[in-house]
Design a protein around this motif. Structure first.
Motif, short mmCIF file in Angstrom:
data_model
loop_
_atom_site.label_atom_id
_atom_site.label_comp_id
_atom_site.label_asym_id
_atom_site.label_seq_id
_atom_site.Cartn_x
_atom_site.Cartn_y
_atom_site.Cartn_z
N VAL A 20 0.70 -1.19 -0.04
CA VAL A 20 0.09 -0.04 0.04
C VAL A 20 0.94 1.30 0.11
O VAL A 20 1.89 1.21 0.67
CB VAL A 20 -1.03 0.20 1.14
N VAL A 51 -2.78 7.60 2.79
CA VAL A 51 -2.62 6.01 2.57
C VAL A 51 -3.55 5.84 1.24
O VAL A 51 -4.58 6.16 1.02
CB VAL A 51 -3.33 5.20 3.97
N GLY A 53 -4.60 2.86 -0.32
CA GLY A 53 -5.46 1.43 -0.43
C GLY A 53 -6.24 1.71 -1.39
O GLY A 53 -6.68 2.88 -2.00
N SER A 58 -11.21 -2.01 3.56
CA SER A 58 -10.06 -2.09 4.34
C SER A 58 -9.58 -0.98 5.31
O SER A 58 -10.00 0.31 4.69
CB SER A 58 -8.77 -2.35 3.46
N SER A 59 -9.23 -1.12 6.38
CA SER A 59 -9.09 -0.03 7.26
C SER A 59 -7.56 -0.15 7.76
O SER A 59 -7.22 -1.48 7.93
CB SER A 59 -9.78 0.38 8.49
N TYR A 60 -6.75 0.91 8.10
CA TYR A 60 -5.37 0.90 8.46
C TYR A 60 -5.09 1.50 9.75
O TYR A 60 -5.88 2.28 10.24
CB TYR A 60 -4.79 1.65 7.28
N THR A 61 -4.02 1.15 10.41
CA THR A 61 -3.55 1.61 11.81
C THR A 61 -2.23 2.19 11.42
O THR A 61 -1.38 1.40 10.95
CB THR A 61 -3.35 0.71 12.76
N THR A 86 -6.23 4.99 14.52
CA THR A 86 -6.84 3.48 13.81
C THR A 86 -7.88 3.91 12.89
O THR A 86 -8.40 5.21 12.71
CB THR A 86 -7.26 2.86 15.09
N GLY A 90 -8.90 2.86 3.54
CA GLY A 90 -8.19 2.98 2.31
C GLY A 90 -8.72 4.13 1.47
O GLY A 90 -9.69 4.36 1.45
N SER A 120 0.73 -5.35 17.56
CA SER A 120 0.15 -5.78 16.37
C SER A 120 -0.39 -7.19 16.55
O SER A 120 -1.38 -7.45 16.17
CB SER A 120 1.11 -5.86 14.98
N VAL A 129 1.88 -2.97 5.95
CA VAL A 129 1.87 -3.09 4.50
C VAL A 129 2.41 -1.91 3.91
O VAL A 129 2.57 -1.70 2.58
CB VAL A 129 -0.03 -2.71 4.17
#
Length: 145
Positions: A20, A51, A53, A58-61, A86, A90, A120, A129
């Motif tokens: 990503v 970000v 994505g 999808s979600s990212y931290t 958090t 994407g 994690s 990612v």
């Protein structure tokens, strides 16, 4: 890969393949690049993170730590947690300090001696990612006369 040379992969996270795109900027005209040295006055402001994505489901931290705090010669706080953001969807932009509507991770017990790998694992985040690291220059204290 510069994340290996900077000891991010190995000391902080396990080997991963970036999948990503992520851009971090502290000033609008200069994105942060891996291994870049930045002055403390620049990084005192909130960063802008993009970000890239491709799936809105999808979600990212994002985790920002200092792996050799307070200094490379005496890293007794190793690894120090600066912040976590958090639930970043994407294909979006995020700014440090943005409030999120829900929390999907358990907060860490302490900022001192934070461990990205353990955090994690405890929160089922999987391998990273993406990753970016920079070095902060020490700012000399003004001398008293």
């Amino acid at each position: 890969m510069s994340l290996i040379l900077g000891r991010v992969i190995g000391d902080i996270v396990d080997q991963f393949t970036p999948s990503v795109a992520m851009d971090v900027t502290y000033t609008p005209d200069q994105p942060v690049s891996n291994g870049q040295e930045l002055m403390p006055n620049l990084i005192a402001s909130k960063p802008h993170v993009n970000v890239g994505g491709v799936d809105m489901r999808s979600s990212y931290t994002i985790i920002m730590t200092d792996p050799d705090a307070p200094s490379p010669s005496d890293p007794y706080l190793k690894e120090y947690l600066h912040w976590i953001v958090t639930d970043i969807p994407g294909t979006t932009n995020a700014t440090f300090g943005t409030s999120m509507t829900r929390q999907t991770v358990m907060p860490p017990v302490s900022r001192d001696h934070f461990n990205t790998r353990i955090f994690s694992e405890q929160n089922n985040l999987g391998l990273p990612v993406s990753g970016i690291y920079f070095n902060a220059q020490r700012q000399n204290a003004s001398r008293r006369r």
